[in-house]
Motif scaffolding. Sequence first.
Motif, PDB file in Angstrom:
ATOM      1  N   GLY A 236       0.778  -1.238   0.000  1.00  0.00           N
ATOM      2  CA  GLY A 236       0.000   0.000   0.000  1.00  0.00           C
ATOM      3  C   GLY A 236       0.803   1.278   0.000  1.00  0.00           C
ATOM      4  O   GLY A 236       0.231   2.360   0.006  1.00  0.00           O
ATOM      5  N   GLY A 237       2.110   1.172  -0.011  1.00  0.00           N
ATOM      6  CA  GLY A 237       2.961   2.352  -0.058  1.00  0.00           C
ATOM      7  C   GLY A 237       3.388   2.674  -1.478  1.00  0.00           C
ATOM      8  O   GLY A 237       2.773   2.220  -2.457  1.00  0.00           O
ATOM      9  N   TYR A 238       4.450   3.430  -1.581  1.00  0.00           N
ATOM     10  CA  TYR A 238       5.003   3.847  -2.866  1.00  0.00           C
ATOM     11  C   TYR A 238       6.504   3.978  -2.663  1.00  0.00           C
ATOM     12  O   TYR A 238       6.953   4.636  -1.713  1.00  0.00           O
ATOM     13  CB  TYR A 238       4.384   5.190  -3.262  1.00  0.00           C
ATOM     14  CG  TYR A 238       4.748   5.705  -4.624  1.00  0.00           C
ATOM     15  CD1 TYR A 238       4.205   5.124  -5.775  1.00  0.00           C
ATOM     16  CD2 TYR A 238       5.585   6.793  -4.780  1.00  0.00           C
ATOM     17  CE1 TYR A 238       4.511   5.622  -7.033  1.00  0.00           C
ATOM     18  CE2 TYR A 238       5.895   7.303  -6.033  1.00  0.00           C
ATOM     19  CZ  TYR A 238       5.349   6.708  -7.158  1.00  0.00           C
ATOM     20  OH  TYR A 238       5.646   7.198  -8.410  1.00  0.00           O
ATOM     21  N   ALA A 239       7.300   3.337  -3.509  1.00  0.00           N
ATOM     22  CA  ALA A 239       8.741   3.328  -3.277  1.00  0.00           C
ATOM     23  C   ALA A 239       9.518   3.091  -4.561  1.00  0.00           C
ATOM     24  O   ALA A 239       9.001   2.524  -5.523  1.00  0.00           O
ATOM     25  CB  ALA A 239       9.113   2.239  -2.267  1.00  0.00           C
ATOM     26  N   GLY A 240      10.774   3.526  -4.527  1.00  0.00           N
ATOM     27  CA  GLY A 240      11.715   3.262  -5.598  1.00  0.00           C
ATOM     28  C   GLY A 240      13.099   3.088  -5.017  1.00  0.00           C
ATOM     29  O   GLY A 240      13.370   3.503  -3.883  1.00  0.00           O
ATOM     30  N   TYR A 241      13.979   2.454  -5.775  1.00  0.00           N
ATOM     31  CA  TYR A 241      15.351   2.215  -5.328  1.00  0.00           C
ATOM     32  C   TYR A 241      16.334   2.876  -6.279  1.00  0.00           C
ATOM     33  O   TYR A 241      16.136   2.885  -7.491  1.00  0.00           O
ATOM     34  CB  TYR A 241      15.660   0.714  -5.301  1.00  0.00           C
ATOM     35  CG  TYR A 241      15.105   0.016  -4.094  1.00  0.00           C
ATOM     36  CD1 TYR A 241      15.857  -0.099  -2.928  1.00  0.00           C
ATOM     37  CD2 TYR A 241      13.839  -0.544  -4.108  1.00  0.00           C
ATOM     38  CE1 TYR A 241      15.357  -0.747  -1.815  1.00  0.00           C
ATOM     39  CE2 TYR A 241      13.328  -1.200  -3.003  1.00  0.00           C
ATOM     40  CZ  TYR A 241      14.093  -1.296  -1.857  1.00  0.00           C
ATOM     41  OH  TYR A 241      13.603  -1.935  -0.753  1.00  0.00           O
ATOM     42  N   PHE A 242      17.421   3.386  -5.702  1.00  0.00           N
ATOM     43  CA  PHE A 242      18.522   3.909  -6.503  1.00  0.00           C
ATOM     44  C   PHE A 242      19.837   3.581  -5.817  1.00  0.00           C
ATOM     45  O   PHE A 242      19.882   3.322  -4.619  1.00  0.00           O
ATOM     46  CB  PHE A 242      18.385   5.418  -6.739  1.00  0.00           C
ATOM     47  CG  PHE A 242      18.436   6.279  -5.499  1.00  0.00           C
ATOM     48  CD1 PHE A 242      19.647   6.761  -5.011  1.00  0.00           C
ATOM     49  CD2 PHE A 242      17.270   6.629  -4.836  1.00  0.00           C
ATOM     50  CE1 PHE A 242      19.694   7.568  -3.882  1.00  0.00           C
ATOM     51  CE2 PHE A 242      17.300   7.437  -3.710  1.00  0.00           C
ATOM     52  CZ  PHE A 242      18.510   7.913  -3.227  1.00  0.00           C
TER      53      PHE A 242
END
Length: 85
Positions: free
Chosen positions: A61-67
Amino acid sequence: MALWPRASIARDSGLPLAAASATDMPLGHNVGSKAEVDTVMKQALAAGAIIVKPAQDTFWGGYAGYFQDPDGHLWEAVWNPALLP
């Protein structure tokens, strides 16, 4: 949030510069909205990061990205709607 080169941290702390492992410990940067995740991802890219996983809705239910920053450290920019301000 601040990103520092490994060599600078080693010099400042007095610890030896060891071999890097980009996924030893991902660092999470929690923000207050989906839009802030997108902003962090854009700032990271502009600062020389590599987008590993573009920001997207998560299964929980969240929102995320990786770098990965220029030294290869793995970061997660994340908004968790369950966290209260």
